[in-house]
Design an enzyme around this catalytic site. Structure first.
Site, short mmCIF file in Angstrom:
data_model
loop_
_atom_site.label_atom_id
_atom_site.label_comp_id
_atom_site.label_asym_id
_atom_site.label_seq_id
_atom_site.Cartn_x
_atom_site.Cartn_y
_atom_site.Cartn_z
N ASP A 1 0.83 -1.20 0.00
CA ASP A 1 0.00 0.00 0.00
C ASP A 1 0.87 1.26 0.00
O ASP A 1 2.07 1.21 0.29
CB ASP A 1 -0.89 -0.02 1.24
N ASP B 1 -8.32 3.81 -3.51
CA ASP B 1 -9.38 4.00 -2.51
C ASP B 1 -10.63 4.62 -3.13
O ASP B 1 -11.04 5.74 -2.80
CB ASP B 1 -8.87 4.90 -1.38
N GLU C 1 3.01 5.46 -3.86
CA GLU C 1 3.15 6.41 -4.98
C GLU C 1 4.53 7.10 -5.05
O GLU C 1 5.04 7.23 -6.17
CB GLU C 1 2.05 7.48 -4.88
#
Length: 786
Positions: free
Chosen positions: A403, A476, A406
């Site tokens: 997770d 998300d 980025e």
């Protein structure tokens, strides 16, 4: 005479190519070298590298040398093919076994033709390759751009996954931000219905402009670099373009067979007891499932990055995972690349220079926690060792949820640009954090956990990431029909970008950052429609806020029945799906297929955002409108069967397909052969029941079944087996080939129930009661007349 005519033809083409143009960067001379040609320009230099007869790399710079740093994306070592270069009146001609490449002397613009002289792609005459000074975030750099001609009948696909993009699937005539950040992805790979693909080997934040010069050109602009560097792939089929992309950047390894079953996840399970209760509820209710996921903040109240499961809530994590394994369920855990101060892991990374200046504003603790430097090989190794010894190998987890990669520092994007990575300034490596992060954990896993295939669920992907056992998920997303509708083209385009494994949070992740009330009819409908879609995605995964397991009391009996129907269908299709997975690894196949993969010349498919092929057989049509009881479906030019009813339909028409809440319209292409297993509760469950083999007559067809040991890397040593079903439609004859290959534990005998689909006979997800033929197959060729 033939050579002379060809040379004259190319001279004429070059004259036309140059007509009315303005001199850009004049070619002064050229020099042939192993693997390509270097062109000296009046403004810099250009290299055309012949990687293969159908793969060309083009580099251009205004400086006196190229940047020869190793590519982070390309890992292929080329054995360069034979090619020829010849001067022409107004330029130069390079010929390979599959291409003719024309270079304008006046502008250095490049034109690609097939061996029959048909144009595939051409750079624009002016501004075809540009490097211009720029200052961004206070950093002196250069913008880098390429521009190509684009005829009006062209359609363009790929460019990664952009979860909140609500625009069309076709990039012809529209723009796309290509800067990886929270809720926005970027994979710089583009496929065209004209039969080519492009990949830009630049890692800075970029933009795609799809409507230049009155929609006759497209342009790709990267904000930082010192050279143009792109790859041209010639198919003309999309499958061949993706094959060449993966040859260039790396194959996708096999996932374990369980990874093609259902993932049950939630934000978040709070204790060992809760995780095991989910296991019990699935198994006691005989609902098929293969994975239960432990999401974030199992470490609470400790700082992030401590890599510990709070012992008051998880008293024995190894026992927990062992209990999952006893129930034939696998465990996936979320581990982040972010570290809070005050942990040993933070201190160790800081001491060796393995932290960045990039921070995440922690939404739980409201601290600014620090990303490690995934571009630093030693930091990657230390990061892996910390996670391996604290969590992954210590407790026996089977998969890793990657997770927040980025990296996500909110709107402070200039801070990412100004950061100093091991490889250089952040502005030049803006998009490659997840790629390098997955590189480290994949290689660590392969070395230290050799008997267990790696599976990484990752929030952002870049070109090449498929080689690191990465599945891209769409972040998300909102719990609503609008968000759901956007997921379909995003999944299709992500897979058209060369990343074969994609998934979304079934039902959406958040409803205004809370859990929706899943017991309400509108949310039951949303979850049901999304679950139907999820059953036909490469990875089948429930996740988000609020209880939504298939046994949940939030579902009424009708909803439970529909969900179980599609769950069981997914598991019945595992022989088909796992064979497609084998084809993905062995042949660089794409499972979730833009319609252009199979119907590239049918112009009616070019801008359909919500239909796709799932393997060679299924045309999938998700229902994304709330309250819908039907939807329009375009059947591409072929013969089709309604999967639910067995009705035979002619292609090239648009239907108003019935879609009551228990139906997602599915169609099967004539000539398809679909192996369907018996009902099982987990992917590797063994039964003594036969495989049902459905044949959809109306065209010739074939299907190759793949099988191996399910969860190790022995397939890389040739330990797998295949056999091929071939259907001759005119003769009504099915042939099963000899089995090729072997592996430990391979069954010596298979029982096949052959079903020739005809109306309701062989329709829908249930086991067909009376097969047309029963066949016992012992590995040697069999012919069956039907």
């Amino acid at each position: 005479m033939r050579t002379t005519l060809a040379f004259v033809r190319h001279g004429i083409v070059l004259l036309l190519f140059l007509f009315g143009t303005v001199a850009h960067a004049l070619v002064i001379s050229y020099k042939t070298q192993p693997g390509g040609v270097i062109f000296k320009l009046d403004k810099g230099m250009m290299q055309v590298k012949i990687c293969r007869a159908d793969v060309i790399e083009v580099r251009y710079t205004i400086f006196d040398k190229f940047d020869d740093k190793a590519s982070l994306v390309v890992n292929k070592k080329w054995a360069y093919p034979v090619f020829k270069v010849s001067p022409a009146k107004d330029g130069y001609v390079i010929t390979t076994g599959r291409l003719t490449i024309l270079i304008s002397k006046a502008t250095n613009a490049i034109r690609y033709e097939d061996i029959h002289g048909n144009e595939i792609l051409s750079e624009s005459q002016n501004d075809n390759k540009m490097i211009t000074p720029a200052t961004i975030a206070g950093i002196a750099t250069y913008n880098v751009s390429t521009e190509f001609n684009s005829p009006k009948d062209e359609a363009l696909y790929g460019l990664g996954c952009h979860p909140v993009d609500t625009l069309s699937i076709n990039y012809k005539g529209r723009n796309q931000d290509m800067a990886i950040r929270y809720m926005t992805g970027a994979i710089p790979v583009l496929l065209s219905t004209r039969g080519y693909g492009l990949m830009w080997d630049n890692y800075s934040a970029s933009n795609f402009h799809g409507a230049e010069d009155d929609n006759t050109k497209f342009k790709y602009v990267s904000e930082s670099g010192k050279q143009v560097d792109y790859y041209f792939f010639y198919g003309p089929s999309f499958d061949q373009v993706i094959n060449l992309y993966r040859i260039t950047t790396g194959k996708a390894p096999m996932f374990p067979k369980w990874a093609y079953g259902l993932f049950q996840s939630q934000d978040r399970y709070m204790s060992q007891q809760e995780v095991l209760s989910v296991k019990d509820n699935y198994r006691n209710n005989h609902i098929p499932v293969d994975v239960i996921v432990q999401d974030w903040y199992y470490w609470d109240p400790f700082p992030i990055g401590i890599h510990e499961m709070n012992p008051t809530r998880y008293p024995d994590p190894k026992k927990m995972v062992d209990e999952l394994h006893k129930a034939n369920i696998h465990g996936m855990i979320s581990i982040w690349p972010v570290f809070g101060k005050g942990t040993n892991n933070y201190d160790a990374l800081k001491k060796m220079g393995g932290l960045t200046s990039i921070t995440w504003d922690n939404v739980v603790t409201h601290t600014f926690d620090t990303y490690y430097d995934a571009h630093n090989p030693k930091a990657r190794e230390l990061y892996w060792v910390q996670a391996r010894d604290s969590l992954v190998k210590r407790f026996g987890w089977d998969a890793w949820w990657v997770d927040q990669c980025e990296p996500d520092n909110g709107t402070l994007l200039d801070e990412r640009r100004k950061a100093n990575f091991y490889t250089g300034k952040g502005i030049d490596y803006f998009n490659t954090y997840s790629l390098e992060h997955s590189e480290g954990i994949y290689h660590g896993w392969r070395r230290d956990i050799p008997g267990k295939r790696a599976f990484f669920l990752i929030r952002q992907s870049f070109a090449g990431e498929q080689r690191n056992a990465a599945t891209l998920w769409s972040s998300d997303i909102f719990c609503g029909f609008g968000a759901f509708k956007s997921q379909v083209p995003q999944g299709i385009n992500a897979c058209a970008s060369g990343i074969p494994y994609w998934t979304s949070d079934i039902g959406g992740y958040q409803y205004h950052w809370q859990a929706p009330d899943w017991s309400k009819p509108e949310f039951r409908e949303l979850f049901t429609r999304w679950f139907q879609f999820g059953a036909f995605c490469p990875v089948f995964r429930i996740h988000g806020k609020g209880e939504r397991a298939l046994f949940s009391k939030n579902w009424d009996e009708q909803t439970k029945a529909i969900l179980l129907k599609y769950d069981k269908l997914r598991y019945r299709l595992l022989p088909y799906i796992y064979s497609l997975a084998g084809k993905t690894t062995l042949e660089n196949y794409t499972m979730m297929r833009s319609l252009a993969f199979d119907f590239r010349n049918d112009t009616n498919i070019q801008s359909i955002p919500d239909e796709y092929m799932f393997g060679p057989a299924f045309l999938v049509n998700p229902v994304t409108e709330q309250g819908a009881v039907s939807r329009k479906v375009y059947l591409p030019k072929a013969t089709w069967y309604d999967f639910r009813t067995g009705e035979k339909l002619k292609g090239g028409q648009t239907l108003n397909a019935g879609a009551p809440i228990d139906v997602m319209p599915l169609y099967v292409r004539a000539g398809s052969i679909v192996p369907m297993g018996p009902e099982v509760e987990y992917a590797t469950q063994k039964t003594n029941k036969p495989i049902e083999v459905r044949i959809y007559p109306g065209a010739n067809g074939s299907f190759t079944v793949y099988a191996d040991e399910n969860d190790n890397y022995n397939y890389e040593k040739g330990k797998y087996a295949t056999y091929t079903f071939t259907w001759n439609d005119n003769q009504r004859r099915l042939t099963i080939s000899d089995t090729k290959g072997s592996y430990a534990g391979m069954p010596q005998t298979h029982r096949f129930n052959i079903v020739l689909v005809n109306g309701s006979h062989g329709a829908d997800e249930g086991v067909t009661g009376k097969p047309d033929k029963e066949v016992t197959y012992k590995g040697t060729a069999v012919t069956v007349k039907l």
